[in-house]
Scaffold this active site. Structure first.
Site, mmCIF file in Angstrom:
data_model
loop_
_atom_site.group_PDB
_atom_site.id
_atom_site.type_symbol
_atom_site.label_atom_id
_atom_site.label_comp_id
_atom_site.label_asym_id
_atom_site.label_seq_id
_atom_site.Cartn_x
_atom_site.Cartn_y
_atom_site.Cartn_z
ATOM 1 N N LYS A 103 0.858 -1.192 0.000
ATOM 2 C CA LYS A 103 0.000 0.000 0.000
ATOM 3 C C LYS A 103 0.885 1.230 0.000
ATOM 4 O O LYS A 103 2.006 1.191 0.501
ATOM 5 C CB LYS A 103 -0.851 0.020 1.275
ATOM 6 C CG LYS A 103 -2.078 0.877 1.177
ATOM 7 C CD LYS A 103 -3.169 0.153 0.421
ATOM 8 C CE LYS A 103 -4.521 0.741 0.590
ATOM 9 N NZ LYS A 103 -5.562 -0.234 0.291
ATOM 10 N N ASP A 147 -6.685 4.087 -4.676
ATOM 11 C CA ASP A 147 -7.274 3.963 -3.349
ATOM 12 C C ASP A 147 -7.962 5.309 -3.094
ATOM 13 O O ASP A 147 -8.427 5.941 -4.054
ATOM 14 C CB ASP A 147 -6.172 3.631 -2.316
ATOM 15 C CG ASP A 147 -6.726 3.013 -1.036
ATOM 16 O OD1 ASP A 147 -7.013 1.813 -1.032
ATOM 17 O OD2 ASP A 147 -6.894 3.732 -0.040
ATOM 18 N N VAL A 206 -16.865 3.166 -3.924
ATOM 19 C CA VAL A 206 -17.340 1.959 -3.253
ATOM 20 C C VAL A 206 -18.817 2.128 -2.884
ATOM 21 O O VAL A 206 -19.674 1.352 -3.303
ATOM 22 C CB VAL A 206 -16.485 1.648 -2.004
ATOM 23 C CG1 VAL A 206 -16.943 0.331 -1.392
ATOM 24 C CG2 VAL A 206 -14.998 1.588 -2.358
HETATM 25 N N1 GLU Z 1 -7.257 0.014 -3.079
HETATM 26 C C1 GLU Z 1 -8.050 -1.155 -3.259
HETATM 27 C C2 GLU Z 1 -8.064 -1.987 -1.987
HETATM 28 O O1 GLU Z 1 -7.907 -1.477 -0.907
HETATM 29 C C3 GLU Z 1 -7.670 -1.935 -4.513
HETATM 30 C C4 GLU Z 1 -6.268 -2.427 -4.580
HETATM 31 C C5 GLU Z 1 -5.871 -3.038 -5.921
HETATM 32 O O2 GLU Z 1 -6.681 -3.154 -6.827
HETATM 33 O O3 GLU Z 1 -4.693 -3.384 -6.014
HETATM 34 O O4 GLU Z 1 -8.309 -3.158 -2.013
#
Ligand code: GLU
Length: 425
Positions: A112, A152, A228
């Site tokens: 992340k 994100d 979302v």
């Molecule tokens: N940010 C999203 C999550 O928290 C998606 C992450 C992704 O697709 O790599 O799952």
């Protein structure tokens, strides 16, 4: 925990992630040394990003990328832009990605990233410069087989297009697989943007079937109306539920007779605030009040730590589908469990985004593209299967605990087994 000496150890979100890990380790009978291995990321990179602002002055931003675990595959997870991002939060979120990806059964580890910035204060040009420079700064530790970022909070397909282009220039070819949730013209899938919300709705539908007799005719409150919340609302409504409340940072709108989700999306897109929705008998309430409404299904899809020991007792929903990462504290989770509320944990409920990312990434690498319908059907099959697997395991082995315990036990166990197979532990 020993005396904190690392910059992330004192962060409450990080401490919550460690507590969840410890609970899972206790259930699985794992020794403390395994917790010690898993509570730290494999790598945490901090970078400085100086941006020439439109007023001619340089402003320095700080960003991070945390690579938590790669036992099951390349690190995978989003990058968020927010004014209060800190390394502890980024490490915690990268750990949650490790569990989420493991539970989803996709061949990824967890990562992340984040930049401490309020993107709403930047012009499009400043935002582009910030994004390109950040990606260039982390370019040596990412790559299609190494670490694959995605959007994100407050990042989107345009941000991914800049990252993809910057990285492709550095390596000298079109590196489709370096980021996911790209715009469709650049190797992305149209349906990636709806997929996290779709997944949140899918697992709510499955839980409702088992717990409250299906979603049809049930009432729903949704905290957060980003990518979302809005698509979770749209799909739950399509399947016969009534969306009675939604919110964003400006506040919440509540109408016990139901809200018009399409109209809300229009209002949000045009004015950026859901409180400008004026249809029907709508009342404006606070985000806190929304969580305590008399509804059947609650979807916290905004941010961390919103359901705590302070308000858990007042929650009336029977099913909670966690759209955000970390919305419920471990203490609140226990209170809700004792009240008979099913909390579908974030690592299961919001895995639709990263699962669609994997569908996109694997097709980029094969050089073929799926239709929207094929991609959504595949996501439905995978999430429905995963939900039922966790639910059954929960009922069979861990019914004295919240559902999160079963999800964590399955996820952590897979990672530990992979580390053992690889000879890491
Ligand atoms: N940010 C999203 C999550 O928290 C998606 C992450 C992704 O697709 O790599 O799952």
């Amino acid at each position: 925990m020993s005396q904190p000496y690392l910059l992330y150890e004192t962060d409450p979100t990080y401490q919550m992630a460690v507590k969840q890990l410890k609970d899972a380790a206790a259930l699985l009978g794992l020794p403390d040394e395994i917790i010690e291995v898993l509570r730290h990321p494999e790598r945490l990179l901090q970078v400085k990003i100086p941006v020439r602002m439109d007023n001619g002055k340089i402003k320095v931003f700080i960003g991070w990328r945390s690579q938590h675990n790669s036992a099951l595959g390349p690190y995978k997870g989003g990058i968020r832009y927010r004014e209060d991002v800190n390394p502890g939060e980024v490490v915690a979120l990268s750990m949650w990605m490790t569990w989420k990806n493991s539970l989803a059964g996709i061949p990824y580890g967890g990562g992340k990233g984040g930049i401490r910035v309020n993107p709403k204060e930047l012009s499009p040009r400043e935002l582009e410069e910030l994004s390109r420079k950040f990606f260039a700064a982390i370019s040596r530790i990412v790559g299609p087989d190494v670490d694959i970022p995605a959007p994100d909070v407050y990042t989107n397909p345009q941000t991914m297009a800049w990252y993809f282009d910057e990285y492709s220039k550095i390596v000298g070819y079109n590196a489709w697989g370096v980021v996911t949730a790209k715009p469709p013209l650049l190797g992305g899938l149209n349906v990636r943007v709806v997929s996290t919300g779709y997944g949140v709705a899918l697992v709510a539908r499955e839980a409702a079937k088992r717990w409250i007799g299906g979603v049809e005719g049930k009432t729903v409150a949704i905290q957060g109306f980003g990518n979302v919340g809005r698509y979770a609302a749209l799909y739950l409504k399509e399947w016969g539920a009534t969306i009675v409340a939604v919110s964003d940072r400006s506040g919440a709108v509540y109408d016990p007779n139901g809200l018009d989700v399409e109209e809300l999306m229009k209002v949000k897109n045009e004015t950026r605030k859901v409180i400008n929705y004026k249809k029907g008998d709508v009342k404006i309430i606070s985000n806190e009040e929304l969580l305590e409404l008399p509804v059947d299904i609650l979807v916290p899809a905004a941010t961390e730590n919103v359901i705590t020991e302070k308000n858990a007792d007042n929650i009336k929903a029977k099913v909670i589908s966690e759209g955000a990462n970390g919305p419920t504290t471990p203490e609140a989770d226990l209170i809700l469990h004792k009240k008979g509320v099913v909390v579908i944990p974030d690592i299961l409920a919001n895995a639709g985004g990263v699962t669609m990312s994997w569908i996109e990434w694997s097709h980029n690498r094969m050089g073929c593209w799926l239709t929207d319908e094929e991609a959504l059907n595949r996501l439905d099959r995978m999430m429905t299967h995963n939900f039922n697997r966790v639910y059954d395991e929960w009922q069979k082995k861990y019914s004295d605990h919240p559902m999160r315990a079963a999800a964590y036990a399955i996820a952590v166990d897979r990672v530990v087994k992979a580390m053992k197979l690889r000879g890491w532990i």
